[in-house]
Design a protein around this motif. Sequence first.
Motif, PDB file in Angstrom:
ATOM      1  N   HIS A  82       3.174  -2.584   7.115  1.00 16.02           N
ATOM      2  CA  HIS A  82       2.032  -1.731   6.776  1.00 16.02           C
ATOM      3  C   HIS A  82       1.930  -0.605   7.801  1.00 16.02           C
ATOM      4  O   HIS A  82       2.777  -0.457   8.685  1.00 16.02           O
ATOM      5  N   GLY A  83       0.849   0.172   7.694  1.00 17.08           N
ATOM      6  CA  GLY A  83       0.570   1.228   8.659  1.00 17.08           C
ATOM      7  C   GLY A  83      -0.783   1.794   8.329  1.00 17.08           C
ATOM      8  O   GLY A  83      -1.428   1.364   7.369  1.00 17.08           O
ATOM      9  N   HIS A 125       0.878  -1.169   0.000  1.00 15.29           N
ATOM     10  CA  HIS A 125       0.000   0.000   0.000  1.00 15.29           C
ATOM     11  C   HIS A 125       0.921   1.225   0.000  1.00 15.29           C
ATOM     12  O   HIS A 125       1.587   1.510   0.991  1.00 15.29           O
ATOM     13  N   GLU A 136       1.183   4.145   2.798  1.00 18.93           N
ATOM     14  CA  GLU A 136       1.418   3.856   4.212  1.00 18.93           C
ATOM     15  C   GLU A 136       2.875   4.222   4.490  1.00 18.93           C
ATOM     16  O   GLU A 136       3.754   3.372   4.646  1.00 18.93           O
TER      17      GLU A 136
HETATM   18 ZN    ZN Z   1      -1.426  -1.824   4.244  1.00 18.20          ZN
END
Ligand code: ZN
Length: 350
Positions: free
Chosen positions: A162-163, A75, A78
């Motif tokens: 991720h975040g 993503h 992020e």
């Molecule tokens: Zn993510």
Amino acid sequence: MKFRLLAVLLLYLFSAGYAMSQTNFTVGSATAAPGQKAFGAIEIPAGADAATSIPVAVFHGAKPGPVLALVSGLHGTEYASIIALEKLIQTLDPAQISGTVIILPLVNIPSFEQKVPHVNPLDGKSMNRFYPGNPEGSQTDRVSWAITKQVVERCDYLIDYHGGDLDENLRPYAYWPKSGNAKQDAITRDMVLAFGLDHIIIWSDRPKDPNASRYLDNTANTRGKPAIAVEAGHSGTVEPADVQLLVNGSLNVMRYLKMLPGTFAPLEHPVWIGKVDTVESEQPGIFYPLVQRGTYVEQGMKIGYVTDFFGRTVFAAKAPSAGVVLYICAVPSMKKGDTIANIGEVTTNP
Ligand SMILES: [Zn+2]
């Protein structure tokens, strides 16, 4: 005595580990000699849509050891997780490493460049839902396939970073994915405790079929390679504290795997999350949060509300259970069915 010494030496020289450490290690266009690092790219040729080029760094240790893959930016907005791997690339020294570290700091480049959260804007697909991928599919499928073949199948352990995305106000947490294999689950448990994010989601209901593994960490786990996922960062920010959590956690997992010298203190009393409840908006409109990420809420507590474009409340969002707000929507934009918050239900030490 002399003969025995020679025999032991020969055994060591011809052991698999020694042989591996004396061989170059290549991922994509990055080839690193023992004790060296190399930067390059995994090229994804054009198919039905455009080609792309995924940056890859290889740190090939001077001493033998396992292969650890670190992947960020499935993503692309992020940001804290992406910047954390940039920092790690700048700080790791292959002369100190036992084994090999493969780092992919940014997989979803169209998302990063165009500032589009959640998906690859080229084909509208989340880049963490289509593993193990497909060499004949759209860009997300082809990238996923290349990562499965060139990274997952080459590594022994994997961490997926991720975040909170642009619209997610998230407190840091890790996933402990339970595969059902006791030995592997003991290792991934050690990995999340070594990583050190103090809220850990126990994730049991994951696809078991390696050919429909869906998520990146699950693609590794279903292939017998212990893998965890970690999240820190929120709402498009790059806060040093979030970045540092991810950098320190990575170094501690490397110490746990004996890829780096030094000691670390694994978590002794993390908050274990047994179930995650998603609160969705039943109405479109403008969202107003009433709690912060990390707030502990009681069942039924009002955590936010949605108004129409004239300020009249059309939906009150309530916590379906007691627990911790893992993340809450960070922006006013709200469609019917969008996620307002994820609440983690606390459980006992598994
Ligand atoms: Zn993510």
